[in-house]
Write an enzyme that holds these catalytic residues in place. Sequence first.
Site, PDB file in Angstrom:
ATOM      1  N   CYS A  80       0.992  -0.955   0.128  1.00 19.08           N
ATOM      2  CA  CYS A  80       0.004  -0.038  -0.204  1.00 19.08           C
ATOM      3  C   CYS A  80       0.714   1.333  -0.014  1.00 19.08           C
ATOM      4  O   CYS A  80       2.117   1.152   0.109  1.00 19.08           O
ATOM      5  CB  CYS A  80      -0.960   0.157   1.225  1.00 19.08           C
ATOM      6  SG  CYS A  80       0.097  -0.118   2.712  1.00 19.08           S
ATOM      7  N   GLY A 106      -0.666   0.019  -5.025  1.00 15.39           N
ATOM      8  CA  GLY A 106      -1.709  -0.820  -4.526  1.00 15.39           C
ATOM      9  C   GLY A 106      -2.974  -0.446  -5.306  1.00 15.39           C
ATOM     10  O   GLY A 106      -3.169   0.793  -5.639  1.00 15.39           O
ATOM     11  N   ASN A 181       1.223   1.320   5.894  1.00 11.02           N
ATOM     12  CA  ASN A 181       2.036   0.669   5.033  1.00 11.02           C
ATOM     13  C   ASN A 181       2.996  -0.198   5.710  1.00 11.02           C
ATOM     14  O   ASN A 181       3.890   0.304   6.357  1.00 11.02           O
ATOM     15  CB  ASN A 181       2.761   1.705   4.020  1.00 11.02           C
ATOM     16  CG  ASN A 181       3.729   1.022   3.176  1.00 11.02           C
ATOM     17  OD1 ASN A 181       3.468  -0.001   2.805  1.00 11.02           O
ATOM     18  ND2 ASN A 181       4.623   1.924   2.831  1.00 11.02           N
ATOM     19  N   GLY A 182       2.906  -1.479   5.631  1.00 13.50           N
ATOM     20  CA  GLY A 182       3.825  -2.440   6.085  1.00 13.50           C
ATOM     21  C   GLY A 182       2.983  -3.733   6.442  1.00 13.50           C
ATOM     22  O   GLY A 182       1.947  -4.047   6.110  1.00 13.50           O
ATOM     23  N   TYR A 322      12.050  -2.338  -7.371  1.00 18.07           N
ATOM     24  CA  TYR A 322      10.917  -2.543  -8.146  1.00 18.07           C
ATOM     25  C   TYR A 322       9.575  -1.479  -7.554  1.00 18.07           C
ATOM     26  O   TYR A 322       8.911  -0.961  -8.549  1.00 18.07           O
ATOM     27  CB  TYR A 322      10.517  -3.889  -7.960  1.00 18.07           C
ATOM     28  CG  TYR A 322       9.006  -4.312  -8.434  1.00 18.07           C
ATOM     29  CD1 TYR A 322       8.899  -4.012  -9.907  1.00 18.07           C
ATOM     30  CD2 TYR A 322       7.783  -4.429  -7.890  1.00 18.07           C
ATOM     31  CE1 TYR A 322       7.793  -4.420 -10.395  1.00 18.07           C
ATOM     32  CE2 TYR A 322       6.742  -5.035  -8.296  1.00 18.07           C
ATOM     33  CZ  TYR A 322       6.525  -4.944  -9.635  1.00 18.07           C
ATOM     34  OH  TYR A 322       5.267  -5.053 -10.229  1.00 18.07           O
TER      35      TYR A 322
END
Length: 471
Positions: A80, A106, A181-182, A322
């Site tokens: 995310c 996301g 986020n994580g 990436y």
Amino acid sequence: MSAAATLIPIATTAPSLLADKTCSNSNTYLKNPLFKPLLTKTTTPTSVSLTHQSFSPVSAKNPISESYPDEYDDKPREECGVVGIYNDPEASRICYLALHALQHRGQEGAGIVTATPDGILKSVTGMGLVSEVFNQSKLDELTGNNAIGHVRYSTAGQSMLKNVQPFVAGYRFGRVAVAHNGNFVNYQTLRAEFEKNGSIFTTSSDTEVVLHLIAVSQERPFLIRVIEACKKLKGAYSLVFITEDKLVAVRDPFGFRPLVMGRRSNGAIVFASETCALDLVEATYDREVEPGELLIVDKDGVQSTCLVPHPEPKSCVFEHIYFSLPNSVVFGKSVYESRRKFGEILATESPVDCDVVIAVPDSGVVAAIGYANKAGVPFQQGLIRSHYVGRTFIEPSQQIRDFGVKLKLSPVRAVLEGKRVAVVDDSIVRGTTSSKIVRLLKEAGAKEVHMRIASPPIIASCYYGVDNQIG
């Protein structure tokens, strides 16, 4: 329309001491070479030359992607992106644009929560892309000068509307919303403990446990509640919270995931997972949120506090390989320059006699440019990526081989025919897509196909927010 935003002073002093060591605002840990393991001889980037021999893909077992398979997109998944806006009269629209800039992080769902002038937290969430979830009328509902937002790819929790963040909850001293986020590696243990004591969970997302930790705290100040909660969390997290009058941003002590802060010309404070979001909303980059740092923004300005700092941050290498956009600055370094350097090193360590260098678009393009420049071989666009392939498609009754890859990637015969081709990609997880791409290039007339991968082999699973489990 709300009144114009007023300037908020940004804290320039060191964080207050809440542990034995304070967080550093100078990014001193970034003075060390980034991703040094990638640049050593002991971890040579993956090199696979393919002409007529068969390709043996890496096997993997991923419970999440097995539930929602995409065999034609063999890449690690980012979970995310998060955004926080404080004191902007168009907070919901600025948040919407910032989320659009983070859409690559996301695509399963998106949400925005705003704090209205009368202290109410209003939420709009939905499945799909940012442009599919929000329209003019929905943004009009999200009044207020403060907002947080989220785009989602699930790493813990199924793909359904109830798991789309930000999550909003009430506790005895008010209401709070959170976006994350994580990945919390101790989530199951914490949830089991809460459920044993009678707590009720309404989602299957690991983020919900944060709200429970805040709610059960015996402290009155919201800041202390957040600090107590974070000290019980283990794993990777970049979090943004919003209350009736505050915005809080916090990053885990290891600094696994990125989180940056900027300021718009009207004085509004902006937090985002990547600097590309700041660029789109015309916010000037100020600095990173430091590993282990908590920033609270309210009418008194921006205050910095240290949680439990770690002397050796562990930034996720895949942000530069990436996940992040090439135009972002992540962990203090240009993503574009990192990928170009990866390609140059790859050309030095894994050279090949070839006529043309091409990339697997889009994430392999910059590394391929670096490879071509170092090798002195022309870089050309040998594969064209379609950006209009939806999540589902109807296959004809007469089966087409490698149908999904062909939907997304189209070879350029004029570039490939009769050529010895070096094709550069950023990474391989299972190898299923790579073998199909090689076959696609051969069918388009390539004389030889030499696969070059700009990162070392993935040899183990990640449990800190990257969906690449290998088993």
